[in-house]
Write an enzyme that holds these catalytic residues in place. Structure first.
Site, PDB file in Angstrom:
ATOM      1  N   HIS A 386       0.837  -1.208   0.000  1.00 24.38           N
ATOM      2  CA  HIS A 386       0.000   0.000   0.000  1.00 24.38           C
ATOM      3  C   HIS A 386       0.873   1.259   0.000  1.00 24.38           C
ATOM      4  CE1 HIS A 386      -3.644   2.362   1.276  1.00 24.38           C
ATOM      5  NE2 HIS A 386      -2.711   3.139   1.797  1.00 24.38           N
ATOM      6  N   GLU A 387       1.808   1.324   0.946  1.00 21.30           N
ATOM      7  CA  GLU A 387       2.657   2.518   1.048  1.00 21.30           C
ATOM      8  C   GLU A 387       3.580   2.649  -0.158  1.00 21.30           C
ATOM      9  OE1 GLU A 387       1.910   4.715   3.090  1.00 21.30           O
ATOM     10  OE2 GLU A 387       0.624   3.513   4.404  1.00 21.30           O
ATOM     11  N   HIS A 393       3.709   6.665  -6.769  1.00 22.42           N
ATOM     12  CA  HIS A 393       2.924   7.803  -7.261  1.00 22.42           C
ATOM     13  C   HIS A 393       3.707   9.104  -7.062  1.00 22.42           C
ATOM     14  CE1 HIS A 393      -1.388   9.742  -7.431  1.00 22.42           C
ATOM     15  NE2 HIS A 393      -0.564  10.244  -8.328  1.00 22.42           N
TER      16      HIS A 393
END
Length: 594
Positions: A386-387, A393
């Protein structure tokens, strides 16, 4: 006692000292910013005189902001390594004050730009150097109805530091000062509860351990409920003050405006989730039946469905799994992931005094670092992937966009992180080696969905209710917060579970309530990511190219337009309903497996 940070191997610590290797370097940048602040002040009242003046002040302000970002990020991440170290707290506070000083010094810029005659400003923007700031200035003009006089803007900038006090008090109380009780683990050993091990105990296969952890955790929050209520109420009042002062009708309108998102998107989410509550309750009923429970309590919701299977995933193995799972995103994407693993982007393990939770953070000039507390379990694997989504991004955004346009909006902030998770669960299910493993993974995915979509939407509904109550002039106490939160849990789980009294105080445990109307974006982000992940798996490189371009677009466009370009329209209720249909299908699949 927890782990002493000095005993953790260096390869498992982030290398944030690449940003600043000494106190002298920090002080040097602080001096630079102070000099730039003085330069900015020299142009006050002169922006309309010439295009040169306008360009110079925007350029100076941008350079100062970039340095302040480096200072702010580094000193706060350093503080988060061990919140007990006073020197780190002091440096973090110092950079907060510097950021406020810069905000005050530059507060005249927007009002003066708005005061420039429209034709004159259009002529200025034809200048080759000034044309770079066209989008920035258009955004300022969009904000015109909510921009105040020069003096009023200066006052608001000076008070910005005050607005962080409720969250700072919450952090110090929750992570540094609160002492949790001891409980007995599965083997009868006395263990002190903490933020990090609570998440393990609440999944214990021993119901006594789950109940003791639940009661120990929330009885501690209950002791401090009035302080937590004061900080949350203060945070809400602060948000309302800034919204009203800037002539918004409400705090939620002010929050959504910056993303160019209508209130319909927020309300559509709550409405769609309302209709899906029967499927949520069906899932909880399945869990109760399979676990052999006569009744299921709030502390039973997180326990895995199968006691015949567990996943022990050391950190090094997690890296290999993630690289395999994310292969559909292509080699370019995987190269960034490998850099995160090999170049010290990640602070892996827990230590005494370390800030709880997990995040991805960095400045324009640094790596997008990750803080977490890896536990060798499936949850930690998903937290890591997730991180990493956030970090990739940020990496693409910062390497593709100039500083001024590199920050993507919060509305799209959870898309990349959630898409990573969806590709991971797809990979794990495809490579499942037994029925027990499939049940385990389906349960995990459905739990992720429940906690990311249903739970975060419940949080969003809580935020909406409490803000409306305060905006109507109603003071909220700990008991009122607890009652509102308890009733929402009854609404979501009352048809299938015992809604224990202690769950009412959980609002005090949620740090996101200090980030104005943030949590709904987890749910909308999950819905968008669900659609995009299906496109990537079915279309291949064409969808991947659209997705990578979305990541690279940073803050150069508004979120809804970015997502449309990537392939999903979040203004349509169907985008949320499609994700909820996936949940319903997987509940049915789990029912067949059981």
């Amino acid at each position: 006692m927890g782990t002493d940070r000095s005993t953790i191997e260096e390869k498992y610590k982030w290398k944030i000292d690449k940003m600043y290797s000494s106190k002298e370097e920090i002080e040097k940048d602080i001096s630079k910013v102070k000099n730039l602040i003085q330069e900015v002040k020299e142009y006050k009242g002169k922006l309309s005189e010439s295009k040169e003046n306008l360009y110079k002040v925007l350029n100076i302000s941008e350079n100062a902001s970039r340095i302040v970002q480096n200072l702010y990020v580094y000193t706060h991440m350093k503080q988060h390594e061990d919140t007990r170290i006073n020197d780190n707290q002091g440096r973090a506070t110092k950079t907060e004050m510097l950021s406020t000083d810069l905000g005050v010094a530059t507060s005249y810029i927007v009002p003066e730009i708005l005061a420039i005659e429209e034709n004159k400003l259009s002529e200025y923007l034809k200048d080759e150097k000034l044309s770079f700031y066209t989008k920035y200035i258009k955004d300022i003009l969009r904000d015109k109805p909510h921009t105040l006089s020069e003096r009023e803007e200066e006052i608001l900038a000076a008070t910005s530091e005050l607005s962080t006090i409720p969250e700072n008090v919450y952090d110090m109380l929750a992570y540094a000062d609160m002492e949790f009780p001891e409980i007995e683990d599965e083997e009868g050993n006395k263990v002190k509860l903490s933020h990090s091990n609570y998440s393990l105990f609440i999944k214990s296969k021993n119901s006594r351990v789950r109940k003791d952890a639940f009661e120990g955790e929330f009885s501690t929050y209950e002791k401090y409920k009035n302080t937590f209520a004061s900080t949350l109420y203060g945070g809400i009042k602060s948000e309302i003050f800034y919204a009203k002062t800037r002539k918004y009708n409400s705090a939620i309108e002010a929050s959504l405006f910056s993303d160019d998102v209508s209130l319909d998107v927020y309300n559509n989410l709550i409405s769609a989730i309302d209709k899906s509550i029967p499927n949520l309750n069906k899932y909880v009923e399945l869990k109760k039946k399979f676990l052999g429970l006569n009744e299921i309590h709030m502390y039973d919701l997180y326990v895995p469905l199968t006691d015949k299977f567990d996943m022990d995933i050391p950190y090094d193995k997690a890296q290999d799994i993630i690289l395999e799972a994310l292969k559909p995103l292509g080699e370019e994407y995987l190269k960034v992931i490998k850099s995160a693993f090999d170049e010290g982007w990640i602070d892996v393990y827990d230590n005494e005094g370390k800030k709880g939770g997990a995040y991805s953070w960095g400045s324009y000039d640094s790596h997008p670092y990750i803080l977490m507390s890896y536990k060798n379990d499936l949850n930690s694997l998903f937290t890591l992937v997730h991180e990493l989504g956030h970090s990739v991004h940020s990496h693409y955004s910062r390497t593709s966009q100039p500083f001024l346009y590199s920050d993507y909006k919060i509305f799209v902030a959870e898309v990349a992180s959630t898409l990573n998770e969806l590709l991971l669960i797809n990979y794990l299910l495809e490579n499942s080696k037994s029925k027990d493993e499939t049940i385990y993974l389906l349960n995990y995915y459905l739990e992720q969905f429940r906690t990311t979509v249903h739970r975060q939407t419940m949080f969003a509904e809580f935020e909406k209710i409490v803000h409306q109550r305060v905006e109507s002039g109603e003071p909220l106490t700990a008991d009122e917060f607890t009652n509102i939160y308890y009733k929402l849990n009854e609404k979501y789980y009352g048809k299938s579970a015992i809604v224990d009294k202690q769950i009412g105080i959980e609002w005090a445990r949620i740090p996101h309530f200090y980030s104005n109307f943030y949590v709904y974006k987890y749910a909308t982000g999950f819905s968008a990511a669900s659609a995009l992940s299906q496109q990537i798996l079915s279309e291949g490189s064409t969808a991947v190219d659209r997705y990578i371009n979305f990541l690279k677009s940073g803050g150069s466009e508004y979120p809804l337009e970015q997502l449309k370009s990537a392939g999903v329209d979040m203004t349509k209720k169907e985008s949320i309903e499609e994700a909820l249909n996936v949940f319903a299908e997987l509940v049915n699949k789990l029912e067949k497996e059981l």
